[in-house]
Write a protein that holds these residues in place. Structure first.
Motif, PDB file in Angstrom:
ATOM      1  N   ALA A  94      -6.817  -9.871  -3.971  1.00  0.00           N
ATOM      2  CA  ALA A  94      -5.937 -10.507  -2.986  1.00  0.00           C
ATOM      3  C   ALA A  94      -6.727 -11.327  -1.975  1.00  0.00           C
ATOM      4  O   ALA A  94      -6.148 -12.136  -1.251  1.00  0.00           O
ATOM      5  CB  ALA A  94      -5.105  -9.449  -2.264  1.00  0.00           C
ATOM      6  N   GLN A  95      -8.053 -11.115  -1.935  1.00  0.00           N
ATOM      7  CA  GLN A  95      -8.937 -11.893  -1.054  1.00  0.00           C
ATOM      8  C   GLN A  95      -8.589 -11.693   0.432  1.00  0.00           C
ATOM      9  O   GLN A  95      -8.671 -12.635   1.224  1.00  0.00           O
ATOM     10  CB  GLN A  95      -8.875 -13.382  -1.411  1.00  0.00           C
ATOM     11  CG  GLN A  95      -9.241 -13.698  -2.863  1.00  0.00           C
ATOM     12  CD  GLN A  95     -10.736 -13.713  -3.113  1.00  0.00           C
ATOM     13  OE1 GLN A  95     -11.418 -14.682  -2.814  1.00  0.00           O
ATOM     14  NE2 GLN A  95     -11.264 -12.624  -3.654  1.00  0.00           N
ATOM     15  N   LEU A  96      -8.189 -10.479   0.792  1.00  0.00           N
ATOM     16  CA  LEU A  96      -7.906 -10.198   2.199  1.00  0.00           C
ATOM     17  C   LEU A  96      -9.197 -10.093   2.989  1.00  0.00           C
ATOM     18  O   LEU A  96     -10.250  -9.752   2.447  1.00  0.00           O
ATOM     19  CB  LEU A  96      -7.129  -8.884   2.333  1.00  0.00           C
ATOM     20  CG  LEU A  96      -5.756  -8.788   1.668  1.00  0.00           C
ATOM     21  CD1 LEU A  96      -5.071  -7.486   2.054  1.00  0.00           C
ATOM     22  CD2 LEU A  96      -4.880  -9.964   2.023  1.00  0.00           C
ATOM     23  N   ARG A 137       0.834  -1.216   0.000  1.00  0.00           N
ATOM     24  CA  ARG A 137       0.000   0.000   0.000  1.00  0.00           C
ATOM     25  C   ARG A 137       0.861   1.256   0.000  1.00  0.00           C
ATOM     26  O   ARG A 137       0.646   2.163  -0.800  1.00  0.00           O
ATOM     27  CB  ARG A 137      -0.927   0.020   1.218  1.00  0.00           C
ATOM     28  CG  ARG A 137      -1.809   1.271   1.285  1.00  0.00           C
ATOM     29  CD  ARG A 137      -2.474   1.439   2.632  1.00  0.00           C
ATOM     30  NE  ARG A 137      -1.504   1.721   3.682  1.00  0.00           N
ATOM     31  CZ  ARG A 137      -0.985   2.924   3.924  1.00  0.00           C
ATOM     32  NH1 ARG A 137      -1.336   3.968   3.199  1.00  0.00           N
ATOM     33  NH2 ARG A 137      -0.118   3.084   4.903  1.00  0.00           N
ATOM     34  N   ARG A 138       1.847   1.306   0.897  1.00  0.00           N
ATOM     35  CA  ARG A 138       2.679   2.502   0.997  1.00  0.00           C
ATOM     36  C   ARG A 138       3.393   2.802  -0.319  1.00  0.00           C
ATOM     37  O   ARG A 138       3.441   3.944  -0.778  1.00  0.00           O
ATOM     38  CB  ARG A 138       3.714   2.345   2.115  1.00  0.00           C
ATOM     39  CG  ARG A 138       3.131   2.359   3.512  1.00  0.00           C
ATOM     40  CD  ARG A 138       4.210   2.583   4.551  1.00  0.00           C
ATOM     41  NE  ARG A 138       5.247   1.546   4.542  1.00  0.00           N
ATOM     42  CZ  ARG A 138       5.172   0.423   5.234  1.00  0.00           C
ATOM     43  NH1 ARG A 138       4.108   0.176   5.987  1.00  0.00           N
ATOM     44  NH2 ARG A 138       6.153  -0.466   5.187  1.00  0.00           N
ATOM     45  N   ILE A 184      -7.799  -5.458   5.897  1.00  0.00           N
ATOM     46  CA  ILE A 184      -7.814  -4.241   5.073  1.00  0.00           C
ATOM     47  C   ILE A 184      -8.003  -3.018   5.967  1.00  0.00           C
ATOM     48  O   ILE A 184      -7.350  -1.982   5.770  1.00  0.00           O
ATOM     49  CB  ILE A 184      -8.933  -4.315   4.017  1.00  0.00           C
ATOM     50  CG1 ILE A 184      -8.694  -5.504   3.077  1.00  0.00           C
ATOM     51  CG2 ILE A 184      -9.001  -3.009   3.213  1.00  0.00           C
ATOM     52  CD1 ILE A 184      -9.826  -5.748   2.093  1.00  0.00           C
ATOM     53  N   ALA A 185      -8.880  -3.144   6.949  1.00  0.00           N
ATOM     54  CA  ALA A 185      -9.111  -2.040   7.885  1.00  0.00           C
ATOM     55  C   ALA A 185      -7.826  -1.692   8.621  1.00  0.00           C
ATOM     56  O   ALA A 185      -7.501  -0.510   8.816  1.00  0.00           O
ATOM     57  CB  ALA A 185     -10.212  -2.416   8.872  1.00  0.00           C
ATOM     58  N   LEU A 195      -7.502   0.550  -4.553  1.00  0.00           N
ATOM     59  CA  LEU A 195      -6.602  -0.380  -3.876  1.00  0.00           C
ATOM     60  C   LEU A 195      -7.344  -1.210  -2.838  1.00  0.00           C
ATOM     61  O   LEU A 195      -7.093  -2.412  -2.697  1.00  0.00           O
ATOM     62  CB  LEU A 195      -5.454   0.390  -3.217  1.00  0.00           C
ATOM     63  CG  LEU A 195      -4.333  -0.458  -2.608  1.00  0.00           C
ATOM     64  CD1 LEU A 195      -3.784  -1.459  -3.617  1.00  0.00           C
ATOM     65  CD2 LEU A 195      -3.211   0.431  -2.089  1.00  0.00           C
ATOM     66  N   ILE A 196      -8.262  -0.592  -2.128  1.00  0.00           N
ATOM     67  CA  ILE A 196      -9.069  -1.338  -1.153  1.00  0.00           C
ATOM     68  C   ILE A 196      -9.858  -2.426  -1.870  1.00  0.00           C
ATOM     69  O   ILE A 196      -9.918  -3.583  -1.410  1.00  0.00           O
ATOM     70  CB  ILE A 196     -10.014  -0.390  -0.388  1.00  0.00           C
ATOM     71  CG1 ILE A 196      -9.208   0.430   0.630  1.00  0.00           C
ATOM     72  CG2 ILE A 196     -11.132  -1.162   0.315  1.00  0.00           C
ATOM     73  CD1 ILE A 196     -10.012   1.495   1.348  1.00  0.00           C
ATOM     74  N   TYR A 197     -10.446  -2.089  -2.998  1.00  0.00           N
ATOM     75  CA  TYR A 197     -11.208  -3.072  -3.774  1.00  0.00           C
ATOM     76  C   TYR A 197     -10.311  -4.214  -4.245  1.00  0.00           C
ATOM     77  O   TYR A 197     -10.684  -5.390  -4.162  1.00  0.00           O
ATOM     78  CB  TYR A 197     -11.871  -2.388  -4.966  1.00  0.00           C
ATOM     79  CG  TYR A 197     -12.534  -3.354  -5.912  1.00  0.00           C
ATOM     80  CD1 TYR A 197     -13.696  -4.026  -5.548  1.00  0.00           C
ATOM     81  CD2 TYR A 197     -11.991  -3.620  -7.174  1.00  0.00           C
ATOM     82  CE1 TYR A 197     -14.303  -4.934  -6.417  1.00  0.00           C
ATOM     83  CE2 TYR A 197     -12.586  -4.517  -8.036  1.00  0.00           C
ATOM     84  CZ  TYR A 197     -13.744  -5.170  -7.649  1.00  0.00           C
ATOM     85  OH  TYR A 197     -14.333  -6.076  -8.504  1.00  0.00           O
TER      86      TYR A 197
END
Length: 232
Positions: free
Chosen positions: A139-141, A69-70, A146-147, A131-133
């Protein structure tokens, strides 16, 4: 770069476990292929540099995707958000130059163009939502992971993903023959997609597996690259 030999197996496992997915996420987040590759390789470099900072306070996968993410967000500063109307007009009327080189593989080219369309379609979302989606549906997180990665409430992430899915479903249902063969799709690639029966490949997977995630389905059929492969 020198690496502690005791971590070699761990790095090898990390690359094999997450290399494809991190590469795919970078590819979907960033439209410029070379920049997407740079971002994926920067993720790998940052993992190598900071692996000793992982204390086990979260799952290893959560830590890896936090690094992802970063890095990706730092590379996405120039990515544009497009309206669904703009994307519809572009997919229907955008300039389409079919290669004239006698050596080009028509099937691969068509699949690559459809792959670019999917990436473009995701740009109806801003960088964070996209990215969240991707973390959820590619990635099936888990929502809680994700939170944690985005420092948000789990309920807020659930609501955001639900809204994103609804928006994408409505768009794809009308605009993409691969998503809905019976829809109103009139995109510039429609004739070519039918010519190589690419839509039939999607239907075949749906029949075998049932209702499947469209993005993961596309990863099985359309071209993909592991930008980490030279580092393994």
């Amino acid at each position: 770069m020198e690496v502690d030999n005791s971590l070699e197996i761990s790095f090898d496992e990390i690359a094999k476990e997450y290399g494809d997915m991190v590469s795919s996420i970078c590819r979907r987040m960033i439209q410029d292929p070379s920049m997407a590759e740079d971002a994926a390789q920067e993720v790998w470099i940052q993992i190598i540099k900071s692996i000793n900072s992982f204390k086990g306070d979260s799952k290893l996968s959560t830590w890896i995707y936090s690094v992802t993410r970063r890095v990706i967000i730092s590379y996405c500063t120039k990515e544009k958000k497009y309206t669904t109307r703009f994307l519809t007009n572009y997919f229907r009327n955008g300039k389409l130059e079919i290669p004239k080189d006698i050596d080009y593989d028509k099937v691969i080219w068509i699949k690559e163009m459809c792959d670019k369309c999917i990436t473009g379609m995701l740009h109806c979302l801003d960088n964070e939502k996209r990215l969240i989606y991707l973390f959820k549906d590619m990635a099936q997180l888990e929502y809680k992971d994700i939170a944690f990665i985005f420092n948000k409430e789990e309920a807020a992430v659930r609501k955001m993903v639900s809204r994103i899915r609804h928006k994408l479903k409505n768009f794809l249902n009308d605009q993409c023959i691969l998503y809905n063969p019976k829809g109103k799709c009139d995109c510039r690639m429609k004739k070519l997609v039918k010519e190589i029966n690419l839509n039939k490949e999607y239907e075949k997977i749906r029949k075998i597996i049932g209702k499947v995630n469209f993005l993961l389905e596309s990863e099985k059929i359309l071209p993909k690259k592991n930008f980490w492969k030279n580092y393994i």
